[in-house]
Each structure stands twice: as C-alpha cells, then as structure tokens.
Design a protein around this motif. Structure first.
Motif, PDB file in Angstrom:
ATOM      1  N   MET A  67       0.813  -1.204   0.000  1.00  0.00           N
ATOM      2  CA  MET A  67       0.000   0.000   0.000  1.00  0.00           C
ATOM      3  C   MET A  67       0.862   1.276   0.000  1.00  0.00           C
ATOM      4  SD  MET A  67      -3.103   0.498   2.594  1.00  0.00           S
ATOM      5  CE  MET A  67      -4.091   1.940   2.648  1.00  0.00           C
ATOM      6  N   LEU A  68       1.880   1.287   0.816  1.00  0.00           N
ATOM      7  CA  LEU A  68       2.703   2.491   0.901  1.00  0.00           C
ATOM      8  C   LEU A  68       3.444   2.738  -0.400  1.00  0.00           C
ATOM      9  CD1 LEU A  68       4.153   2.403   4.526  1.00  0.00           C
ATOM     10  CD2 LEU A  68       2.259   3.727   3.611  1.00  0.00           C
ATOM     11  N   ASN A  69       3.897   1.657  -1.041  1.00  0.00           N
ATOM     12  CA  ASN A  69       4.589   1.843  -2.318  1.00  0.00           C
ATOM     13  C   ASN A  69       3.664   2.491  -3.341  1.00  0.00           C
ATOM     14  OD1 ASN A  69       6.865   0.685  -1.281  1.00  0.00           O
ATOM     15  ND2 ASN A  69       6.409  -1.356  -2.050  1.00  0.00           N
ATOM     16  N   ASP A  70       2.390   2.114  -3.294  1.00  0.00           N
ATOM     17  CA  ASP A  70       1.427   2.706  -4.233  1.00  0.00           C
ATOM     18  C   ASP A  70       1.142   4.156  -3.873  1.00  0.00           C
ATOM     19  OD1 ASP A  70       1.307   0.197  -5.292  1.00  0.00           O
ATOM     20  OD2 ASP A  70      -0.508  -0.378  -4.216  1.00  0.00           O
ATOM     21  N   PHE A  71       1.065   4.431  -2.588  1.00  0.00           N
ATOM     22  CA  PHE A  71       0.695   5.776  -2.134  1.00  0.00           C
ATOM     23  C   PHE A  71       1.845   6.777  -2.270  1.00  0.00           C
ATOM     24  CE2 PHE A  71      -3.297   6.674   0.146  1.00  0.00           C
ATOM     25  CZ  PHE A  71      -3.964   5.501  -0.149  1.00  0.00           C
ATOM     26  N   ASP A  72       3.049   6.301  -2.017  1.00  0.00           N
ATOM     27  CA  ASP A  72       4.164   7.234  -1.843  1.00  0.00           C
ATOM     28  C   ASP A  72       4.411   8.105  -3.067  1.00  0.00           C
ATOM     29  OD1 ASP A  72       4.462   6.384   0.682  1.00  0.00           O
ATOM     30  OD2 ASP A  72       6.352   5.306   0.383  1.00  0.00           O
ATOM     31  N   ALA A  73       4.541   7.457  -4.222  1.00  0.00           N
ATOM     32  CA  ALA A  73       4.890   8.227  -5.419  1.00  0.00           C
ATOM     33  C   ALA A  73       3.783   9.238  -5.749  1.00  0.00           C
ATOM     34  CB  ALA A  73       5.117   7.292  -6.601  1.00  0.00           C
ATOM     35  N   PHE A  74       2.539   8.788  -5.677  1.00  0.00           N
ATOM     36  CA  PHE A  74       1.432   9.690  -5.987  1.00  0.00           C
ATOM     37  C   PHE A  74       1.323  10.790  -4.933  1.00  0.00           C
ATOM     38  CE2 PHE A  74       0.148   6.081  -8.569  1.00  0.00           C
ATOM     39  CZ  PHE A  74      -0.234   6.716  -9.725  1.00  0.00           C
ATOM     40  N   GLY A  75       1.443  10.396  -3.674  1.00  0.00           N
ATOM     41  CA  GLY A  75       1.334  11.372  -2.589  1.00  0.00           C
ATOM     42  C   GLY A  75       2.386  12.454  -2.710  1.00  0.00           C
ATOM     43  N   ALA A  76       3.631  12.038  -2.935  1.00  0.00           N
ATOM     44  CA  ALA A  76       4.717  13.012  -3.033  1.00  0.00           C
ATOM     45  C   ALA A  76       4.522  13.904  -4.258  1.00  0.00           C
ATOM     46  CB  ALA A  76       6.054  12.288  -3.103  1.00  0.00           C
ATOM     47  N   GLY A  77       4.116  13.296  -5.370  1.00  0.00           N
ATOM     48  CA  GLY A  77       3.909  14.077  -6.590  1.00  0.00           C
ATOM     49  C   GLY A  77       2.797  15.102  -6.433  1.00  0.00           C
ATOM     50  N   LEU A  78       1.694  14.668  -5.825  1.00  0.00           N
ATOM     51  CA  LEU A  78       0.574  15.593  -5.621  1.00  0.00           C
ATOM     52  C   LEU A  78       0.976  16.723  -4.674  1.00  0.00           C
ATOM     53  CD1 LEU A  78      -2.284  12.973  -5.270  1.00  0.00           C
ATOM     54  CD2 LEU A  78      -2.115  14.699  -7.055  1.00  0.00           C
TER      55      LEU A  78
END
Lengths: 521, 247
Positions: A67-78
């Motif tokens: 879950m964190l791997n999926d969230f991290d890139a999008f979260g940081a980018g947003l």
C-alpha cells in the motif's frame, strides 16, 4: 442568487486559519487522483492480502509492503504539485503582500493535501482490516503498521511539498514522484537484504521483508523496529517543516547571497525563523538517533530487537488454546487458533499416514503447530518428533524441507501440498537420529534409499503420490530413483497389517540405515 | 501621509529600475503613468512591501515596512492588484476572495459579508460560485480587484487595473476608484491616460526610474497645450513631458 447565499453557514465562528484549511481541503487536487489510488489499492494491496492466510500481522504487512509503495509516489507528486502552486500560478506577489506568514499559508495547503492522503490511506487500512476481521479466527488488528504507514504518508507528503515550494516548476511534481518511487524501490531492496549478519540500517525502510506466516501469533510483534521507523520518518518530517519555514531565507540566500544574519530577521520575523531552525535541528537529531538505534538491531527468535527500545515483556509467548481434532487411532491434529481454518486440511493430510504408523515405536500420537521462527535451516524451526508420548511439531511456514506452509491455502491445498505435509511427518519419523529434539533442531538427517522407499510406500498407501526425489543421501553408486520407486511400490502392495508387522519388526534397523532396498519385502 | 518615499531606489543587478524617487501621498486617487520599463511596477511592488528598496527610506501608513511587526500591520491595511494576476483555477470566485480576506487576517466574523460586498462592488455577485477557470480575462481582472478591496484597505495599489475591462466596466471602475479614494490612498499604475483623467486627483509620470512630473491631471494637460502628440489633451501633455525628460 446573492453572494451572501454562498457563504457557508456557521463559517463566521470558525477561526481564520481553520477556514483557510477548509478551503484548501475543499479545493485540493488529491480527490481527482483517488480513483486511481483506489484501483491500485485493490489490484495490488487487497489482492495480495487476499492470497495470504487471514492472520492479522501477515495481512497487515501488505500495508507497508504494497500500500505504501502505491501511495508514496502519488502522494509526493501531488504534494509537490500543490507546493509549487504559488510559483506555477504566479501568485507569489499577491500572497506575499498579505500579513499571514508564508509558513502558515503553506501549512494550510500542506494540511489540505495531507488530509486527503491520510484519509485515503486510513480508509484503505480500514478496508483491509475489515476484510481480515471477517476472516481471521484469532487476534486483533496490529496498530504499528498503521503508525508506520501514517508516518510514511506524512513524510512523503511533506517532502513533496517542500520540493515543490523550493523548486516551483511544472516538472517538479513528476520528478519528485519518480524520485520517491526509486527511493521506495531502494528501501525495499535494502529491507530485503537485512539479515542477521548484515548491516541493519535497511530496517529503517518502512517496507519489510515478507514476515513468517505466523508472525505476531506465537509471540507479540516486536515494536522495536516500527518505533525506530516512526522516529526516523518523524524526524525527517520535522526537519523538512523547518526547511519549509526557512524557504524564503534559503531562496534569498541562493539568489542574492545576502548576509545570513540580516536575512534571518527578514521576512515573517525572527521568531518564526527561530522555530524553523529548532524544528530542523530537532528533526535531524531524531532521525540520527533512529539511524543509530537501527544499527544496533539484532535478530532474535521473536523478531528484530533494538536493545535500547526493547521491552522484555514483548518476548513472552502469547497464551492460546489450540484447536484440535481427533483422527483414527486417537491421533490428534492441533493448529494454533489463528489457523483454525486450516485444521481440516492438516488433519486430512496427516491422518492417513499417522494411521499407517500408529502403534509403532516413536510414532506420534499428536501433531502440534509451533512457532516457525527458530534456529533451524533458513531461520525456521524444523519439524520434528519429540517427547513421550511422541508429538510431531510442525510450523506453518515449513514442514520437512519443502513444505510451503499455510500460504496459499485453501487454494493450494491440493495433492502436492498434502504429499509434502505427509512427507514432513514421515521424514521426522524415519530419519536418523529419529527423535531427539536437540538434534532435530539442527535439521533432519537425510533419508537413505530404503527409508525413502518406505516413506514413498506409506504415502502411496495413504493415497498420495510421493514427490519423485532423488535419494537424499546422494551417495554415488547408490540405488537409482527407479529402483527406489520399484521397492516402494512393492512395499505398498503389501496388506496394511503386513506392512505394519514388518515395520514393527525392522523399524530400528531401518532408522539406523541397516536395511537395504533388497531387504524390503 | 499614507505614502512617504525619500530617495528610494531599487536595482536589479546593474539595472536601476527605480532611481531616487521621493513621493508623498495622502487619501485620494494617485495615478502613476509612464512608458514600459519606466519603473512603475517596481515602485508599486515596493509600496506593496513585496520588494525591499535597495536604498532610501520608505514609510507606509506611518509605519516602517522594514520591521516585521509594522510590516504586518501595513499588510493588513493594504490592497494590491499585481500587473499579472495569478489565480487558482479550481477555486470559485467567492472562495478566492475569501481566501485572500483570510490571508489578510480579517476577523473571521466579518469575512463573509466583506467578500459579498467586494463582489457586488465589482459586479460579480452573479458569478460568485463560478470556478475561476471558467471566467473571461475581464472577469478575472474584476476578481483581482475584489480581492484587493475586500479588506477595505487604507492603501490600495492597482497595477493596470482596467486592462481587459470593457468600456462599461471601466466607467464603473473609475467610479469605484473615486469612491475608494475618498477615504484611502489609491495608487493606480496605468498606460491608459483617460483613466487617469477621469478618476485621479493627482498624477505622477515616471521615466527611466525617476518621477519626471507630478501634479494634477489638469496640470499635465496644460503641459501639452503648446506641443505634444496625441488625440486627447492629456495624451499630448503626457507625450510633451516625456519628450522634455528624454531630451
């Protein structure tokens, strides 16, 4: 419609900063990406977790490992996209002419982004935990993976936002997303490579190497590493918030090279700068402390232990009452209540071979599940027969040399799974030295040709197809696999009473390797 | 005096954008004219406390903007419309103006009403719930004016406020400026001399970073009575002063 009609009822009573935050939440870009995050969550996290046994700690590992791997890139980018907003949208002069401190303004924008990301993350955790709760037969939801996840989501959000603020360009967001993706990959790689003999700093990555199937079942999941991880990421978060507070100063220093002292009192005031410096220092100190602590971690039977953070009470076994069933000849099969769903599968596998050897010297009267982490090969507790009356101890991760444990059941509870489980019991029964637990902990002795043939025969008699293993002794010039198979078929063709009688008479000699293939009836 | 500048200069590298400007202004509408690159926007940014002067003394609303606490007080009483209005497309009109009212630290209880009044003054009440991305350039300019006046500023700085407005809106805006100028100091930087003539009580003309003329619109008109080029009397005064300054 009048303008007054658009005012939010009751908003007059809400303090200004809260209203700014509410506006940022309302107009955040994150909700636009939530459907994509939800799809990723379903296809990666939920589907992966669904393939794991419904054991709380095991299922919760999907939070940190998927879950964190999926969230991290999008979260940081947003977050970088929002952080770069004033630069991209050219509102710098407009907002700079307002009295509210830049830090407070940015905190609201950051808060609006973090709110949605945390909400999405916690909603995902809730779905995962509800699903596990409906299937699990023992235990409760572990909270440390959630704390680590929250710390991770916050730190990547603050990181992305800070990057966006310092480098406000339209390419900042994708670059930050890619950087975080690569960082996650590196962290995962580091976490996988942490072993008892290696550097332990990789433990600071929120990812973990896949935990044993019974993690957190026989022993409490140790909070030592999660504490260090939260401290590490919390420290980075504080430091980044400090950098954010110093962003105007850093920008001026970079562009004009003004004297530091004069610049520090410029902008929003020296006390805000002082707070930023304190946050930066505290964050670096916390992260450095966590880094140092991670270096002292050592692997124990209950998991990774950090001496300075370790609570000895965590080492105590978790009390439980096993779920058992009685088979033919009084043979009992027991599993930990967390694995109650597997009891019938295990009993169906073991009962037939237990019946074949029932009453023989050293034959187990009971099969019990024990903790998988131990001192045997691969760090697992080997299965063995010990005690009087004899008990077959097995674990959910590995039985014998090749059993795949409880992973994948019931989908994987096919003939091969059954045969491997039976082989695990018979290996323990026929191997030399046959029963002493101390010897068994170092691994079972390999079977000779006659022992292998008898094992195969007993499995055939129990209705299973034995795996076509080569003779485990591996001596050159020994009998071929075909000869072993022929002997096994010959022995299996005997009547059950004849097999049993022969084994009763020759078991000691068979165990000690004194029986040859030719001597088998 | 709401504005006091004594020999204020601002340089960007070797380029002196504002060169030793001294100026005083009280309540009223103050027009700032000049060709491109004359230093109007830099002067306005200094008055908006966005850009610190390289040298000279600057006092706004009887406070020193170099010090954080007085600067914060000035900003609470300041309205600023930059030349290029940046905005957040996903915000609605009312949210954008409310956002700036909150950034200006207006008391929360007053914000909703102040936003409504500001939007009505720029005739955007009907578009209050429209997203900014859906508005035309002229409407966006009016949103910018609304956020500048939402806190009922004592010092209002408008950089090219009528750019993109249709004639009807420009007329309405001039009325609004005159109205605001009765209690506040309104500084309007513009290329459009007719705006100055219609709304300003005083005018300054900048060239090469310096103020080359200061007086009433009538006095500027008088400078062009003998010579100067342009269709309108004020334009002829403008061109005559500039020609004299360049020669």
């Amino acid at each position: 419609m009048t303008v007054m009609a658009t005012a939010v009822p009751g908003s007059a009573r809400v303090p200004g900063p809260s209203r700014v935050l509410r506006l940022e939440i309302k107009r955040s870009v994150v909700p636009w990406v939530l459907p994509l995050l939800a799809a990723l969550f379903y296809f990666d996290t939920i589907r992966t977790a669904s393939g794991l046994p419904p054991v709380w700690t095991l299922r919760a590992s999907a939070i940190t490992d998927h879950m964190l791997n999926d969230f991290d890139a999008f979260g940081a980018g947003l977050a970088a996209w929002v952080g770069s907003r004033e630069g991209r949208r050219k509102t710098g002069d407009l907002v700079a002419a307002t009295p509210r401190a830049a830090w407070a303004r940015q905190a609201a924008a950051l808060g609006g982004t973090a709110f949605w990301l945390l909400l999405a993350f916690l909603a995902g955790v809730a779905v995962l935990y509800v699903q596990t709760g409906l299937q699990a037969t023992w235990g409760g939801p572990p909270l440390w993976p959630v704390f680590v996840g929250v710390a991770d989501v916050i730190v990547v959000t603050v990181f992305g936002f800070t990057c966006g603020t310092l480098f406000p360009g339209r390419f900042t967001a994708p670059l930050v997303a890619i950087a975080i993706f690569l960082l996650d990959f590196a962290g995962f790689h580091a976490a996988l490579n942490v072993t008892a003999g290696s550097s332990t700093y990789g433990l600071l990555a929120p990812d973990t190497s896949p935990p044993p199937v019974d993690a957190g079942v026989f022993y409490h999941g140790l909070p030592d590493v999660p504490i260090a991880q939260v401290m590490f990421m919390g420290g980075i978060t504080l430091a980044l918030l400090g950098v954010l507070g110093l962003a105007p100063v850093l920008r001026k220093l970079a562009s004009r090279g003004w004297p530091v002292r004069g610049t520090l009192v410029d902008g929003d005031g020296w006390w805000l700068r002082a707070i930023a410096v304190v946050l930066l220092a505290a964050g670096v100190a916390a992260s450095w402390t966590a880094y140092s602590l991670a270096g002292t971690a050592k692997l124990t039977a209950t998991g990774w232990e950090i001496p300075a953070l370790h609570d000895a009470a965590s080492d105590e076994p978790v009390p439980f009452v096993p779920d058992c069933t009685s088979g033919p000849d009084g043979f009992r099969v027991c599993v930990h209540p967390a694995f109650s769903g597997y009891l019938s599968d295990v009993a169906a596998a073991l009962d037939p071979v237990a019946a074949e050897i029932a009453g023989l010297p050293g034959a187990p009267v009971r099969a019990e599940q024990v903790a998988s982490v131990g001192t045997g090969p691969g760090g697992f507790e080997p299965s063995y027969i010990a005690g009087n009356p004899a008990v077959f101890d097995y674990n959910g991760e590995q039985v014998g040399d090749l059993f795949g444990g409880f992973r994948g059941i019931p989908a994987g509870a096919g003939p091969f799974w059954r045969a491997a489980f039976q082989q695990g019991l018979l290996d323990s029964f026929l191997a030399e030295p046959p029963h002493p637990a101390a010897a068994a902990r170092t691994g079972l002795a390999p079977l000779g040709a006659a022992q292998q043939a008898v094992e195969d025969a007993l499995m055939i008699a129990a209705g299973s197809q034995p795996p076509q293993d080569a003779v485990q002794g591996g001596q050159s010039g020994g009998p071929s696999q075909a000869q072993i198979t022929a002997a096994a078929r010959r022995f299996a063709a005997l009547s059950p009473s004849a097999r049993h009688a022969w084994l009763a008479a020759h078991l000691r000699a068979l165990e000690s390797g004194q029986i040859t293939l030719g001597q088998l009836p | 005096m709401n504005i006091e500048l004594i020999h204020v200069s601002r340089s960007f590298g070797k380029n002196k954008a504002v060169d030793g400007v001294s100026l005083e202004a009280g309540p009223g509408v103050f027009g700032l004219l000049g060709p491109n690159g004359a230093g109007k926007t830099s002067l306005l940014r200094m008055l908006a406390t966005v850009l610190p002067p390289s040298s000279g003394q600057l006092r706004l609303l009887d406070r020193d903007p170099r010090k954080p606490v007085p600067r914060r007080e000035i900003r609470r009483r300041l309205g600023y419309l930059p030349q290029n209005l940046g905005y957040y497309p996903s915000f609605t009109v009312v949210e954008f103006v409310e956002y700036f009212a909150l950034l200006k630290e207006m008391p929360s209880a007053r914000v909703s009403k102040a936003v409504a009044v500001a939007l009505e003054r720029v005739d955007l009440g009907a578009k209050a719930k429209a997203r900014l991305r859906t508005l035309s350039g002229g409407m966006l300019r009016r949103v910018g004016i609304a956020q500048a006046i939402v806190n009922d500023p004592e010092l209002l700085l408008l950089d090219e406020p009528t750019a993109g407005l249709d004639p009807e809106q420009r007329v309405a805006f001039r009325t609004l400026m005159r109205d605001l100028g009765e209690r506040s100091t309104v500084v309007v930087s513009t290329h459009l001399v007719e705006d100055v003539g219609a709304a300003c009580t005083e005018v300054a003309l900048m060239n090469a970073g310096q103020i080359v003329f200061r007086g009433t619109p009538e006095e500027l008109t008088a400078r062009g009575s003998d010579h100067g080029i342009g269709d309108a009397p004020l334009e002829r005064g403008y061109s005559a002063v500039l020609s004299a300054a360049r020669s």
